[in-house]
Scaffold this motif. Structure first.
Motif, PDB file in Angstrom:
ATOM      1  N   GLU A  55       0.904  -1.233   0.054  1.00 57.69           N
ATOM      2  CA  GLU A  55       0.013   0.102  -0.094  1.00 57.69           C
ATOM      3  C   GLU A  55       1.012   1.154  -0.046  1.00 57.69           C
ATOM      4  O   GLU A  55       1.719   1.139   0.572  1.00 57.69           O
ATOM      5  N   PRO A  56       0.498   2.162  -0.528  1.00 60.53           N
ATOM      6  CA  PRO A  56       1.340   3.463  -0.666  1.00 60.53           C
ATOM      7  C   PRO A  56       1.300   4.359   0.717  1.00 60.53           C
ATOM      8  O   PRO A  56       0.219   4.299   1.226  1.00 60.53           O
ATOM      9  N   ILE A  57       2.131   4.885   1.119  1.00 57.89           N
ATOM     10  CA  ILE A  57       2.243   5.587   2.323  1.00 57.89           C
ATOM     11  C   ILE A  57       3.173   6.961   2.076  1.00 57.89           C
ATOM     12  O   ILE A  57       3.874   7.002   1.259  1.00 57.89           O
ATOM     13  N   THR A  58       3.110   7.649   2.933  1.00 59.92           N
ATOM     14  CA  THR A  58       3.888   9.005   2.939  1.00 59.92           C
ATOM     15  C   THR A  58       4.729   9.059   4.263  1.00 59.92           C
ATOM     16  O   THR A  58       3.924   9.139   5.503  1.00 59.92           O
ATOM     17  N   VAL A  59       5.946   8.951   4.204  1.00 58.93           N
ATOM     18  CA  VAL A  59       6.879   8.860   5.564  1.00 58.93           C
ATOM     19  C   VAL A  59       7.174  10.236   5.964  1.00 58.93           C
ATOM     20  O   VAL A  59       7.669  10.960   5.233  1.00 58.93           O
ATOM     21  N   VAL A  60       6.986  10.550   7.197  1.00 58.54           N
ATOM     22  CA  VAL A  60       7.036  11.791   7.712  1.00 58.54           C
ATOM     23  C   VAL A  60       7.903  11.854   8.982  1.00 58.54           C
ATOM     24  O   VAL A  60       7.400  11.271   9.863  1.00 58.54           O
ATOM     25  N   CYS A  61       8.887  12.566   8.953  1.00 59.56           N
ATOM     26  CA  CYS A  61       9.917  12.572  10.050  1.00 59.56           C
ATOM     27  C   CYS A  61      10.040  14.012  10.405  1.00 59.56           C
ATOM     28  O   CYS A  61      10.349  14.697   9.569  1.00 59.56           O
ATOM     29  N   SER A  62       9.910  14.368  11.800  1.00 57.76           N
ATOM     30  CA  SER A  62      10.097  15.602  12.058  1.00 57.76           C
ATOM     31  C   SER A  62      11.448  16.121  12.485  1.00 57.76           C
ATOM     32  O   SER A  62      12.413  15.318  12.729  1.00 57.76           O
ATOM     33  N   GLN A  63      11.755  17.431  12.714  1.00 57.71           N
ATOM     34  CA  GLN A  63      13.031  17.843  13.145  1.00 57.71           C
ATOM     35  C   GLN A  63      13.736  17.206  14.639  1.00 57.71           C
ATOM     36  O   GLN A  63      14.675  17.025  14.657  1.00 57.71           O
ATOM     37  N   MET A  64      12.801  16.909  15.433  1.00 59.01           N
ATOM     38  CA  MET A  64      12.584  16.296  16.749  1.00 59.01           C
ATOM     39  C   MET A  64      12.817  14.771  16.930  1.00 59.01           C
ATOM     40  O   MET A  64      13.109  14.024  17.642  1.00 59.01           O
ATOM     41  N   GLY A  65      12.668  14.215  15.449  1.00 62.32           N
ATOM     42  CA  GLY A  65      12.858  12.760  15.195  1.00 62.32           C
ATOM     43  C   GLY A  65      11.621  11.855  15.655  1.00 62.32           C
ATOM     44  O   GLY A  65      11.462  10.797  15.996  1.00 62.32           O
ATOM     45  N   TRP A  66      10.425  12.586  15.343  1.00 65.52           N
ATOM     46  CA  TRP A  66       9.285  11.889  15.762  1.00 65.52           C
ATOM     47  C   TRP A  66       8.886  11.349  14.188  1.00 65.52           C
ATOM     48  O   TRP A  66       8.484  12.214  12.978  1.00 65.52           O
ATOM     49  N   ILE A  67       8.352  10.127  14.089  1.00 64.94           N
ATOM     50  CA  ILE A  67       8.227   9.627  12.762  1.00 64.94           C
ATOM     51  C   ILE A  67       6.900   9.019  12.730  1.00 64.94           C
ATOM     52  O   ILE A  67       6.373   8.249  13.616  1.00 64.94           O
ATOM     53  N   ARG A  68       6.199   8.961  11.420  1.00 66.08           N
ATOM     54  CA  ARG A  68       4.935   8.429  11.253  1.00 66.08           C
ATOM     55  C   ARG A  68       4.831   8.199   9.777  1.00 66.08           C
ATOM     56  O   ARG A  68       5.621   8.507   8.931  1.00 66.08           O
ATOM     57  N   ALA A  69       3.673   7.368   9.269  1.00 65.37           N
ATOM     58  CA  ALA A  69       3.400   6.937   8.092  1.00 65.37           C
ATOM     59  C   ALA A  69       1.883   7.446   7.750  1.00 65.37           C
ATOM     60  O   ALA A  69       1.026   6.878   8.312  1.00 65.37           O
ATOM     61  N   MET A  70       1.830   8.352   6.916  1.00 66.45           N
ATOM     62  CA  MET A  70       0.599   8.703   6.320  1.00 66.45           C
ATOM     63  C   MET A  70       0.003   7.852   5.215  1.00 66.45           C
ATOM     64  O   MET A  70       0.743   7.481   4.398  1.00 66.45           O
ATOM     65  N   THR A  71      -1.298   7.597   5.356  1.00 68.53           N
ATOM     66  CA  THR A  71      -1.850   6.613   4.136  1.00 68.53           C
ATOM     67  C   THR A  71      -1.967   7.368   2.922  1.00 68.53           C
ATOM     68  O   THR A  71      -2.399   8.515   2.897  1.00 68.53           O
ATOM     69  N   GLY A  72      -1.455   6.421   2.007  1.00 68.02           N
ATOM     70  CA  GLY A  72      -1.612   7.127   0.580  1.00 68.02           C
ATOM     71  C   GLY A  72      -0.371   8.203   0.333  1.00 68.02           C
ATOM     72  O   GLY A  72       0.459   8.505   1.301  1.00 68.02           O
ATOM     73  N   HIS A  73      -0.219   8.535  -1.113  1.00 69.95           N
ATOM     74  CA  HIS A  73       0.929   9.479  -1.304  1.00 69.95           C
ATOM     75  C   HIS A  73       0.228  10.819  -1.027  1.00 69.95           C
ATOM     76  O   HIS A  73      -0.538  11.239  -2.228  1.00 69.95           O
ATOM     77  N   ILE A  74       0.589  11.751  -0.197  1.00 70.04           N
ATOM     78  CA  ILE A  74      -0.047  12.839  -0.208  1.00 70.04           C
ATOM     79  C   ILE A  74       0.963  13.935  -0.858  1.00 70.04           C
ATOM     80  O   ILE A  74       1.736  13.551  -1.405  1.00 70.04           O
ATOM     81  N   ASP A  75       0.337  15.102  -0.944  1.00 68.66           N
ATOM     82  CA  ASP A  75       0.973  15.953  -1.591  1.00 68.66           C
ATOM     83  C   ASP A  75       2.283  16.454  -0.579  1.00 68.66           C
ATOM     84  O   ASP A  75       2.070  16.699   0.788  1.00 68.66           O
TER      85      ASP A  75
END
Length: 764
Positions: free
Chosen positions: A533-553
């Motif tokens: 499934e497509p996801i969008t990986v997001v990691c913040s400056q403080m190192g908090w990581i998550r995976a958004m569902t789908g390929h977002i903008d």
């Protein structure tokens, strides 16, 4: 003076060494013989033997009453086993646990523990008695079948071994650790062991492998499936050392609409169900087995563990194969047939030797019981002869008893071979013959103790019938004691009776553990276990990581914690593996499917990998198999590394680039092209061939550029013919194809960057 001072020490040290050796040897022998190793004859350790004998003395038969466990363990401790009552009660409780002992010797009433690993209730709350299996272990104990020895204080006697009817050592197994040796024996099926013994009686020189036709392997109380190859099982039984791979038993339950679940109905031997569930839950939480969705326990009196897949498209065999490797749904039970072969000598035996020791012991028991029975028969025949004389000469006997002051002496003085009134014309007279007319002390005592109502004619007939039956039995015992073949025939008959009693028709007698081939569990790629499934990986400056569902903008505004903001954001898929590069030069690997969901703020990356607090996240990228990376430190050292070499299997990651002091990772980029461009903090640019960089799996690397002040700012790879590109201050892409001015040898200083080069000293 020095020699004289040392001499006394040398004289004293030798006796101390000898004393320590003798005492430790005594302790070792005591541990081996009286605590840890079972006897090959009855398969029991002293504590178990004493518990059963204490219950026998308390008359706790299988069909009798129950008695408080505290009384049993107390009597055992006070009379035979002067150790802690808690240890005695634990040993007794184990003999009552049908999930630990294949043929329980104790029938428990109350809480005696369970397969979850819960402990038994205190001894004051539980009651116990013997089982019929324990009674079979005691059969013949009162017939001089075995030797007795003094107990620990000499007040009582205890059996040195029990006259077991079946090879209990293999039937119930044993385990123990002594000084310098240990034993571990799995349980087996009684009926199969009896068949093997019968074959060994018929063919004393039978090969070890032939016995496997009768005893194919262990029979565990919790069932399961043995997947050990037959040749390894044969080797284990032949040498007395080896092991057995044991798996759970399961079935795939159809839930309709393509849904299914796995139901585990039997778990391996000595695996605690509660700890097994905890391990399975941990595998789900850590996502070590991504295709396992959930586990729950629906067990009542039976075992019923439910394993739910994450997707209905998962292959059940693949799921179970991974669970076998990562949990106790498959275990290895070790075999170490180290026993006291004659009650004294420890020895690692083959299965044939153990069965041979049991059969020889059964023959000894048979002979001793036969001799004891013959002595009883001789005593009874002597009494019967006296009683028959009394019936044949009843008037004279009554006259002596009535008028003589010492009737016993008178009866013994009387010559009963003379013709007394009742003795005349008696064709069935079998009393003392000529020259044997006097009664013995035993016979005279029996006559005097005879009741008046026994003086009827019918009683006399019964005595003659009993005498005839005993004479016939005695003749049979004489034949048995004189012929070894008759002895083995008798032992065979006993074994057949035992097999019938505890065979497949008996409750719990059928084989529980079956055999199967292990098969091959192939390594399944992660992509095959996870829905793509497509996801969008997001990691913040403080190192908090998550995976958004789908390929977002990627330019979309996202929420972060206060004081935090975006740093890494890119498109990926759930089947991807992510490579996290730490500033300390360590590379960490994450599965994209294991990332937390995008509904919240995510989780700290440091909780997923062991990234030190002083290290920062330099880069996060999608792993591309076969790709190569350019890695370099801020000191200006670097090399080429195959990306497959940086994949880590553990949370601690893999050290790839060695850095020292305040230096850290400055560059980690995929390699493409034939040239390398390097820019330092001094804004000097150097271009050289890619072939000048070594390819390594780990290390410090080689010098990329020489600096008088500062260090490395950035580096990239490119194709020389296509030119070097960068973004100018206005944001436009500029490509420089004429690079002769900046071209040089690796580790040289380079020249000032061309006009329009970015002020941050970074390439595209």
């Amino acid at each position: 003076m020095s020699d004289q001072a040392d001499a006394p020490n040398m004289d004293l040290s030798e006796p101390l060494r000898r004393a320590l050796g003798e005492r430790y040897l005594t302790y070792a022998l005591s541990t081996i013989m009286h605590r840890a190793l079972p006897d090959a004859r009855d398969g029991l350790k002293p504590v178990h033997r004493r518990i059963i004998y204490a219950m026998h003395r308390l008359r706790l038969n299988a069909t009798g009453k129950f008695l408080k466990s505290a009384k049993i363990s107390g009597d055992t401790m006070g009379d035979f086993h002067p150790h802690g009552d808690a240890a005695i009660y634990d040993a007794m409780a184990r003999l009552a646990q049908d999930f630990n002992v294949r043929y329980p010797l104790v029938d428990g009433q109350g809480n005696f523990g369970n397969i979850d690993g819960d402990n038994p209730a205190a001894s004051r709350y539980t009651e116990a008695r013997m089982t019929i299996v324990a009674e079979a272990m005691l059969d013949g104990l009162d017939e001089n079948a075995v030797d007795f020895r003094d107990n620990y204080d000499g007040r009582l006697e205890e059996p040195s071994v029990l006259p077991a009817q079946f090879p209990n050592l293999l039937a119930n197994g044993s385990s123990g650790i002594a000084v310098g040796m240990a034993t571990n024996i799995p349980p087996h099926n009684i009926a199969e062991l009896c068949d093997a013994c019968l074959h060994l009686i018929k063919t004393p020189d039978a090969r070890d492998d032939t016995l496997l036709n009768y005893v194919p392997g262990p029979d565990f109380p919790t069932g399961g499936i043995i997947v050990e190859p037959a040749d390894q099982i044969a080797l284990a039984y032949r040498t007395g050392k080896g092991g057995f791979r044991l798996r759970c038993r399961y079935e795939v339950e159809d839930l309709g609409r393509g849904q299914w679940q796995i139901v585990v109905t039997e778990i391996p031997y000595q695996v605690q169900k509660s700890k097994l569930i905890e391990k399975l839950a941990e595998l789900i939480q850590t996502k070590k087995i991504p295709i396992l969705g959930d586990v729950r326990d629906e067990s009542a009196d039976d075992i019923r563990l439910i394993l739910e897949p994450r997707s209905k498209n998962v292959d059940p065999d693949v799921l179970m194969g991974m669970l076998y490797r990562n949990s106790d749904l498959e275990v290895r039970f070790s075999l170490n047939l180290n026993v006291l072969i004659d009650g004294v000598t420890p020895k690692v035996c083959s299965m044939k030797e153990v069965l041979r020791a049991f059969l020889d012991f059964r023959r000894e028991v048979l002979i001793r019981r036969s001799q004891h029975r013959m002595e009883k028969i001789d005593h009874r025949l002597e009494v019967l002869e006296g009683l028959i004389v009394a019936f044949l000469n009843l008037d004279r006997v009554i006259d002596i008893i009535r008028y003589d002051d010492d009737p016993k002496a008178a009866l013994m003085r009387e010559d009963w071979s003379k013709d007394h009134p009742r003795a005349m014309n008696e064709a069935d007279y079998v009393g003392p013959g000529p020259g044997e007319g006097e009664l013995s002390d035993v016979q005279a005592e029996a006559i005097l103790n005879m009741r008046l109502r026994s003086l009827r004619r019918l009683e006399e007939v019964e005595l003659l019938r009993e005498q005839s039956a005993l004479m016939e039995e005695r003749a049979g015992l004489e034949d048995l004691l004189e012929s070894e073949d008759v002895q083995w025939d008798a032992i065979s008959a006993q074994l057949k009776a035992t097999k019938k009693q505890f065979g497949k028709d008996w409750d719990g007698g059928a084989r529980r553990t079956t055999f199967a081939e292990a098969g091959t569990v192939e390594d399944v790629p992660l992509e095959a276990m996870i829905d793509r499934e497509p996801i969008t990986v997001v990691c913040s400056q403080m190192g908090w990581i998550r995976a958004m569902t789908g390929h977002i903008d990627l330019t979309r505004e996202l929420k972060f914690k206060d004081g935090d903001g975006p740093r890494f954001i890119f498109h990926a898929e759930t089947t991807d593996r992510l490579v996290v590069v730490g500033s300390n030069g360590r590379f960490y690997t994450l599965s994209a499917s294991n990332l937390p969901g995008g509904r919240g703020m995510g989780e700290p990356l440091r909780l997923m990998v062991d990234l030190p607090n002083e290290a920062q996240i330099h880069a996060i990228m999608i792993h591309v198999p076969g790709r190569k990376l350019l890695v370099a430190s801020s000191a200006g050292d670097g090399f080429i590394v195959p990306e497959d070499e940086v994949i880590a299997q553990t949370r601690s990651g893999k050290q790839v680039l060695n850095v020292r002091g305040d230096n850290g990772v400055a560059v980690c980029k995929p390699v493409s092209g034939d040239s390398v461009a390097v820019v330092g903090e001094n804004r000097k640019v150097l271009v050289f061939g890619l072939d000048e960089l070594p390819e390594m799996a780990r290390g410090k690397g080689v010098r990329l550029q020489k600096y008088k002040d500062g260090g490395l700012s950035d580096a990239t790879t490119f194709t020389r013919a296509e030119g070097l590109s960068w973004n100018d201050p206005a944001g436009r892409t500029r490509t420089e194809t004429e690079l002769t001015e900046w071209h040089g040898k690796r580790a040289s200083t380079g020249r000032m960057a061309p006009r329009g080069f970015p002020r941050d000293n970074k390439f595209n």
